[in-house]
Design an enzyme around this catalytic site. Structure first.
Site, short mmCIF file in Angstrom:
data_model
loop_
_atom_site.label_atom_id
_atom_site.label_comp_id
_atom_site.label_asym_id
_atom_site.label_seq_id
_atom_site.Cartn_x
_atom_site.Cartn_y
_atom_site.Cartn_z
N ASP A 169 0.80 -1.17 0.14
CA ASP A 169 -0.04 0.09 -0.07
C ASP A 169 0.83 1.34 -0.03
O ASP A 169 0.81 1.87 0.77
CB ASP A 169 -0.83 -0.13 1.12
CG ASP A 169 -0.24 -0.14 2.46
OD1 ASP A 169 0.94 -0.40 2.75
OD2 ASP A 169 -0.77 0.20 3.62
N ASP A 205 6.95 1.36 1.85
CA ASP A 205 6.78 0.45 0.89
C ASP A 205 7.56 0.58 -0.50
O ASP A 205 7.99 -0.20 -1.11
CB ASP A 205 4.93 0.39 0.42
CG ASP A 205 4.09 0.22 1.68
OD1 ASP A 205 4.01 1.15 2.50
OD2 ASP A 205 3.73 -0.92 1.79
N ASP A 247 8.78 -1.47 6.18
CA ASP A 247 8.73 -2.27 5.04
C ASP A 247 9.88 -2.94 4.37
O ASP A 247 9.93 -3.86 4.01
CB ASP A 247 7.72 -1.81 3.74
CG ASP A 247 6.08 -1.97 4.61
OD1 ASP A 247 5.80 -2.28 5.60
OD2 ASP A 247 5.47 -0.88 3.79
C1 BDR Z 1 3.13 -0.10 8.69
O1 BDR Z 1 2.23 0.78 8.46
C2 BDR Z 1 2.17 1.47 7.23
O2 BDR Z 1 1.91 2.92 7.46
C3 BDR Z 1 3.68 1.49 6.66
O3 BDR Z 1 3.72 1.41 5.53
C4 BDR Z 1 3.94 0.00 7.41
O4 BDR Z 1 3.79 -0.99 6.29
C5 BDR Z 1 3.75 0.17 9.86
O5 BDR Z 1 3.09 0.04 11.02
CA CA Z 2 2.95 -0.37 4.14
#
Ligand code: BDR
Ligand code: CA
Length: 304
Positions: A11, A16, A236
């Site tokens: 996402d 990411d 990530d």
């Molecule tokens: C996760 O939440 C998202 O905001 C980030 O991309 C990560 O996957 C961290 O808590």
């Molecule tokens: Ca993420």
């Protein structure tokens, strides 16, 4: 050597975006697909952002869009990724949504039995839907790596829950109950791995430098505003690094279930710590990672 087949469900989201770059630029994987999910931002934004990242690194990896909302709830977006999920990057192209991520996940698993590892970087909605639609794929998956959960640290979305599990606890519940090899990369480890803008200067010979720098400036400001940490937390990318070099990680087996209902505890990763209990160990939880090795490999791979 035959490359490890993977699917990345994501996402984007700043971290990411870096995780995708890391996996792609490592050249270690046969990435069968990148599938998007609503999480950090809307499905339209996360899909636009995924396309932006793939274009940036000139990748031809297939991109499919998936769930536009959690299984049973309204989408609650993240705070730290700005309005479009990747503020700081100029993204003005709208990617056509294909809405077929779940089918593509199922198809790829069936076509490659016991060969595919799935890297989950967002809420677990797509993979849970795939399990419900086609349970026969569950024993055919090699492993699932999940960035998520808070074991012995506070949550980053409520008192106890980490964002990815909090957003779609019903999906997480389905995945945690599935009889399949799972590895969890929780906040406990990720919270301690963050880079400053000075660290990112190590990319200054790369054609990705300017754009990464602009994005990280925003990410770091936002993280400071919401988490009071001065750095870009590498949630990530650490999960992606587990695929690249699992030797750098220490894990422990745990019995974890997901709280789907609690008034204060929605999305909690509840560990059974009772003496003599906790016999149903269903997930390997990362306890630590060699931070220096991660940092060195991260910048070397992105510079390559
Ligand atoms: C996760 O939440 C998202 O905001 C980030 O991309 C990560 O996957 C961290 O808590
Ligand atoms: Ca993420």
């Amino acid at each position: 050597m035959k490359k490890q087949k993977i699917i990345i469900d994501t996402d984007p989201g700043y971290d990411d975006a870096l995780a995708i770059m890391l996996a792609e630029k490592s050249r270690l994987f046969d990435i069968l697909a990148i599938t998007t999910v609503a999480g950090n931002s809307t499905i339209q934004n996360t899909t636009n952002n995924a396309r932006f990242v793939l274009n940036l690194i000139e990748s031809k990896t297939k991109l499919w869009s998936g769930a536009n909302a959690p299984l049973k709830r309204k989408l609650i977006k993240a705070n730290v990724h700005g309005k479009n999920g990747l503020d700081g990057a100029t993204i003005n192209k709208e990617e056509k949504l294909t809405n077929n991520a779940v089918n593509k996940i199922i198809e790829n698993i069936i076509n490659n039995p016991n060969e595919v590892t799935i890297l989950m970087l967002g809420p677990l909605t797509n993979i849970a839907q795939a399990f419900v639609k086609e349970p026969s794929i569950i024993p055919l998956i090699k492993e699932i790596i999940i960035m998520g959960g808070a074991i012995n640290v506070p949550g980053n979305k409520n008192r106890v829950a980490e964002f990815n599990i909090f957003v779609d606890p019903d999906a997480a519940d389905i995945v945690f109950q599935a009889d399949i090899k799972k590895t969890l990369i929780p906040l406990d480890v990720c919270n301690n791995i963050f880079f400053t803008l000075i660290d990112f200067r190590r990319l200054n010979d790369s054609n990705l430098y300017e754009i990464i720098y602009e994005m990280m400036k925003k990410y770091i400001d936002n993280i400071y505003m919401f988490e009071k940490i001065r750095g870009a937390i590498m949630y990530d990318p650490v999960a992606a690094y587990y695929l690249i070099n699992s030797q750098a990680f220490a894990t422990v087996e745990m019995d974890i279930q997901i709280e789907t209902r609690g008034k204060l505890t929605r999305g909690m990763t509840v560990v059974d710590k009772r003496v003599g209990e906790g016999k149903n160990k269903n997930v390997s939880v990362v306890q630590s990672v060699d931070k220096e090795k991660f940092k060195e490999d991260f910048f070397n791979i992105l510079n390559s």
